[in-house]
Design a protein around this motif. Structure first.
Motif, PDB file in Angstrom:
ATOM      1  N   GLU A 202     -52.557   9.287  17.423  1.00  0.00           N
ATOM      2  CA  GLU A 202     -51.215   9.630  16.973  1.00  0.00           C
ATOM      3  C   GLU A 202     -51.017  11.157  16.967  1.00  0.00           C
ATOM      4  N   TYR A 203     -52.077  11.883  16.518  1.00  0.00           N
ATOM      5  CA  TYR A 203     -51.968  13.340  16.524  1.00  0.00           C
ATOM      6  C   TYR A 203     -51.791  13.890  17.946  1.00  0.00           C
ATOM      7  N   LEU A 204     -52.520  13.284  18.910  1.00  0.00           N
ATOM      8  CA  LEU A 204     -52.406  13.750  20.297  1.00  0.00           C
ATOM      9  C   LEU A 204     -51.006  13.497  20.846  1.00  0.00           C
ATOM     10  N   ARG A 205     -50.397  12.364  20.460  1.00  0.00           N
ATOM     11  CA  ARG A 205     -49.016  12.112  20.919  1.00  0.00           C
ATOM     12  C   ARG A 205     -48.058  13.156  20.339  1.00  0.00           C
ATOM     13  N   ASP A 206     -48.275  13.508  19.052  1.00  0.00           N
ATOM     14  CA  ASP A 206     -47.417  14.546  18.450  1.00  0.00           C
ATOM     15  C   ASP A 206     -47.604  15.897  19.144  1.00  0.00           C
ATOM     16  N   VAL A 207     -48.877  16.200  19.478  1.00  0.00           N
ATOM     17  CA  VAL A 207     -49.133  17.476  20.180  1.00  0.00           C
ATOM     18  C   VAL A 207     -48.416  17.493  21.525  1.00  0.00           C
ATOM     19  N   HIS A 208     -48.476  16.405  22.266  1.00  0.00           N
ATOM     20  CA  HIS A 208     -47.845  16.344  23.582  1.00  0.00           C
ATOM     21  C   HIS A 208     -46.324  16.437  23.460  1.00  0.00           C
ATOM     22  N   ALA A 209     -45.751  15.761  22.457  1.00  0.00           N
ATOM     23  CA  ALA A 209     -44.293  15.813  22.270  1.00  0.00           C
ATOM     24  C   ALA A 209     -43.835  17.226  21.878  1.00  0.00           C
ATOM     25  N   SER A 210     -44.623  17.866  20.986  1.00  0.00           N
ATOM     26  CA  SER A 210     -44.245  19.231  20.576  1.00  0.00           C
ATOM     27  C   SER A 210     -44.329  20.197  21.750  1.00  0.00           C
ATOM     28  N   GLY A 211     -45.364  20.079  22.574  1.00  0.00           N
ATOM     29  CA  GLY A 211     -45.477  20.950  23.742  1.00  0.00           C
ATOM     30  C   GLY A 211     -44.339  20.734  24.710  1.00  0.00           C
TER      31      GLY A 211
END
Length: 889
Positions: free
Chosen positions: A700-709
């Protein structure tokens, strides 16, 4: 003192160190130093040494007749400043004494404390005259016949024809004459530079039948026309073969005449005594001088020949009526009273000996001509009077006055005067000279009497009684019922043994023009002009200044009298001379150029040397040969200052925008590289390419990182696009775009998002919608931004309607209507500003760049974005392409 006196050289060296007087340091600087009284020329620079003899005597004192004397006295008396400089236009050119020369002046102190006036020429130093200044005035001489050997000096060895060259301007005013003429006929008769042909023909030349004047008027080429040229201080005339041709400019406009004259010195002849007297008087009137000649029998035996003090033109004219009255009242010569050498002739009636002698010569000449001018059949009383007058002229014995009828019919002396002479008793006119008859258009006095005598001649003027010793400005009515502005001086005279009134009349200048019958209305208009803030200048056909209003005098620092008669360029900076002259020429031409009167920007020149930005508008005052032009000059210093400030602010804004674009480009470069790495690593980890991730929370954290980028990349792209559009650097490729197809594909792309939010999407496309000229990539971004915004701000169960249409004006429109939360007008204005998010945008976050970027892209595609919205009712957004961006089917 001599020209090399050390105190003066030290003074000039000290003044030359000042910024305003740097021109004194030049080797060719022309400098004159006068005493504090303005009476003595103390020192001249080497470049101006040749002018000393033209203005002063051997002792350095000013000679009579020096035209700049009064002004130099005023400057030396305190008009000139002690700090800085004052610009003055002084008549210091000996060869052209009527022409003002630009100078600067300054009061300064010598080492011994003595105050002096320093005058420096700002242009070329005038050349010294080829003859002394006193030779310009008529020396005392009698009118007795002289032989050819006593005539004016002739060139050594020239007894045959003498050739000279001449040039005039378009008004027949002589601008250049070779010195051979003055050497042959004398200094005064040959000094015609600055005079028109009409003035020359009235003073020193006889033009039989006005033949040469007619050729000048018709702009013809001629040769072999003979005129008679008078020789100074004699009764001699020399025939001159006169030839000339017109000179035209590049546009076939007349710029002057040129030609030559051939003096036939072997054919010199004598002229009548009355012609000599009339010519001397006419020359005196033309040059504005008092006649300084008298018969030898009235001069004391040991008295040196000295000129009378020069008079100003106005004072001369003021006394002229008394002199003419004396001439009319004594048509016989007065007996010459012998005087002892120790005595000086008495001065009476305010006239000098020279003036009384001059008018006695007029009377003597008139008496000598009466025999030939008197009709053959006269009564015995007239015949006796004529015989008695001729006899008295020969014997210098008193004789009775001439009968008025004889004098009224013909007076060869008064008829040649360039002023009007009128004698009347009550309302009945007794005599009018030829100048006055020509001015009013009458053939003789009888025609004036038949029209109503004095009442008709001055019908538009106030009463003539009680004029006294003051000049009066009146309106003279011509035979054609036109009014001419004149200046009149009235006096008492004796006519036929009974009292009469004498009037001396001359044409008024622009400053003396009398008011017409509606004088109160004219005075009111003049007062309005004087209170106007704009400068108003009245010009003649050739661009010479006739009058200035008060504002123009204050604007330039010149009094009207100082510049009247000069070209308008004297008030303008050199770089604006051609602008003003071209403007005037366009108004003079009869073509379309005269109708395109849009004004000009010029640079004015103050008297103290400064410059003023001006906006000049010219107009014509009437039509015909006497038409005038009016120039209105407005000071635009404040406008120029504001314009400079605006241009500076614009440059500053452009520089700031460029710096912002550069900053964004650098930020994009610095951010994109690490962001791409973050997004790449996040995608690898989400796909578990190198092994499983043991914890779902990490996924879930990786999805948030990708969305923020991805969000940051989108923000940077929007910022760059917005900056490029503002800087005009966005590269667009305009092609034919089918709006229906493009909108349909975008709506299809966003349909899943609308379905997730339970929003109904509807489409309504106009059939046969013509394509538009636009950039397809940016148009796609515009449609996606507007449709996604409509979905974003519409609640579940709402609708979003997308349509295209053609307006009545031929425009093509793309519309997006929703039933969302809506906005107030203030919120619409705020939503179009970058980085502004409304309080009503409660559903999802954003950057605040959507609508501002969309509006900028629409305008870059030459379209217009319009938003209409009401709270709780929804929003309508329209993108309209003008007809110029719509392609025909």
């Amino acid at each position: 003192m001599t020209g090399g006196a050390n105190p003066f050289e030290a003074l000039i060296a000290r003044l030359a160190a000042e910024p305003d007087l740097g021109l004194l340091a030049g080797p060719g600087a022309g400098v004159l130093v006068w005493d504090q009284a303005g009476e003595t020329l103390l020192w001249t620079s080497p470049a101006a040494e040749g002018l000393r003899g033209a203005f002063t005597d051997e002792a350095g004192r000013v000679i009579p007749g020096f035209r700049a004397h009064d002004r130099i006295k005023a400057l030396a008396g305190g008009r000139a400043p002690r700090q800085g400089t004052r610009q003055e236009r002084l008549r210091l050119d000996p060869t052209r004494p009527w022409l003002p020369v630009p100078t600067i002046c300054r009061l300064a102190s010598l080492e011994n404390g003595e105050t002096v006036l320093v005058i420096a020429f700002t242009g070329p130093v005038p050349k010294a005259s080829s003859f002394p200044a006193t030779a310009r005035r008529i020396e005392p001489a009698s009118l007795e016949p002289v032989t050819q050997a006593e005539a004016a000096p002739r060139p050594e060895g020239h007894t045959g024809p003498i050739r000279f060259i001449w040039h005039t301007d378009a008004e027949t005013r002589f601008t250049d004459v070779s010195p051979d003429l003055a050497q042959a006929v004398g200094a005064m008769a040959g000094n015609i530079v600055g005079q028109t042909w009409e003035e020359v023909a009235r003073s020193v030349v006889e033009d039989p039948g006005g033949a040469v004047a007619a050729l000048f008027a018709r702009n013809e080429t001629w040769s072999g026309r003979t005129v008679l040229w008078n020789i100074d201080n004699s009764r001699l005339q020399v025939p001159v073969d006169w030839a000339g041709m017109p000179v035209f400019g590049p546009g076939r406009e007349l710029i002057g005449f040129r030609g030559f004259g051939l003096l036939r010195m072997d054919a010199i002849q004598e002229r009548e005594a009355s012609d000599v007297a009339a010519d001397l008087i006419a020359q005196s009137l033309v040059h504005g001088e008092t006649l300084p000649f008298r018969p030898p029998e009235e001069m004391p035996a040991q008295e040196p020949a000295a000129e009378p003090e020069p008079r100003e033109e106005e004072s001369w004219f003021s006394n002229l009526r008394d002199q003419v009255a004396e001439a009319l009242g004594s048509t016989k010569p007065e007996p010459a009273q012998p005087t002892r050498p120790a005595e000086k002739p008495a001065q009476t009636s305010g006239l000098s000996n020279a003036e009384r002698s001059a008018f006695r010569e007029i009377a003597r000449a008139l008496g000598a001509r009466l025999e030939e001018d008197t009709p053959t059949q006269v009564d015995s009383r007239e015949e006796a009077a004529v015989s008695e007058t001729i006899e008295s002229a020969a014997t210098s014995e008193p004789a009775p006055s001439l009968p008025p009828a004889t004098l009224a019919k013909s007076n060869p002396v008064l008829d040649r005067l360039p002023i009007g002479i009128l004698v009347h008793r009550g309302e009945t006119i007794l005599f009018a000279n030829r100048f006055l008859l020509d001015l009013t258009g009458y053939d003789d006095v009888e025609q004036i009497r038949s029209d109503g005598d004095l009442v008709h001649l001055f019908r538009g003027s106030p009463a003539l009684r009680g004029q006294g010793d003051e000049d009066s400005a009146l309106a003279l009515t011509t035979r054609g019922s036109e009014n001419i502005a004149v200046t009149v001086r009235s006096s008492s005279a004796e006519w036929d043994g009974e009292p009469a009134d004498l009037m001396v009349i001359r044409k008024a200048s622009s400053m003396e023009a009398p008011p017409p019958p509606q004088d109160s209305r004219v005075h009111e208009l003049e007062a309005i002009l004087d209170t106007a803030t704009d400068g108003v200048i009245v010009l003649n056909e050739t661009g010479r200044i006739l009058s200035l209003n008060r504002s123009a005098e204050a604007l330039f620092g010149y009094d009207e009298r100082a510049v009247a008669g000069d070209a308008i360029t004297v008030l303008l900076a050199p770089e604006s001379h051609m602008v003003a002259l071209d403007y005037l020429e366009s108004l003079r031409s009869p073509g379309v150029r005269s109708l395109l009167n849009d004004g000009r920007e010029v640079l004015g020149r103050e008297r103290q040397g400064g410059s003023i930005p001006l906006f000049m508008t010219m107009g014509r005052l009437g039509d015909g040969p006497d038409r005038r032009f009016c120039a209105v000059l407005r000071d635009i210093t404040a406008f120029k200052k504001a314009e400079g400030e605006l241009i500076g602010a614009k440059h500053a804004a452009e520089e700031a925008s460029a710096q912002k674009s550069d900053l964004l480009a650098k930020i994009s470069h610095e951010i994109r590289t690490p962001l791409n790495a973050i997004l790449g690593f996040a995608e690898v980890m989400l796909e578990e390419r190198f092994g499983a991730i043991g914890n779902d929370r990490y996924k879930e954290y990786l999805r948030d990182v990708h969305a923020s980028g991805s969000h940051v990349i989108s923000l940077v792209n929007d910022l760059l696009d917005l900056a490029k559009i503002e800087a005009g650097r966005l590269e667009l490729s305009f092609t034919s775009v089918s709006l229906n197809e493009l909108v349909s594909s975008c709506v299809t792309l966003l349909q899943p998002q609308a379905a997730r939010d339970r929003i109904v999407m509807r489409m309504s496309f106009a059939p046969k919608l013509p394509p538009v000229v636009a950039d397809e990539r940016s148009m796609r971004q515009i449609v996606l931004n507007l449709v996604s915004n409509a979905i974003k701000f519409t609640d579940a169960g709402g609708q979003v309607i997308v349509s295209t249409a053609t307006t009545d004006r031929g425009e093509v429109a793309f519309r997006v209507r929703d039933t969302g939360i809506g906005m107030t007008p203030d919120e619409v204005e705020a939503a179009l500003e970058p980085f502004r998010q409304l309080a009503t945008s409660r559903k999802r976050g954003g950057t605040g760049l959507g609508l501002p970027l969309t509006k900028a892209l629409v305008e870059a595609n030459r379209g217009a974005l319009q938003i209409a919205s009401q709270p709780s009712e929804g929003t309508l957004v329209e993108v309209i392409f003008p007809p110029t961006r719509v392609l025909a089917e």
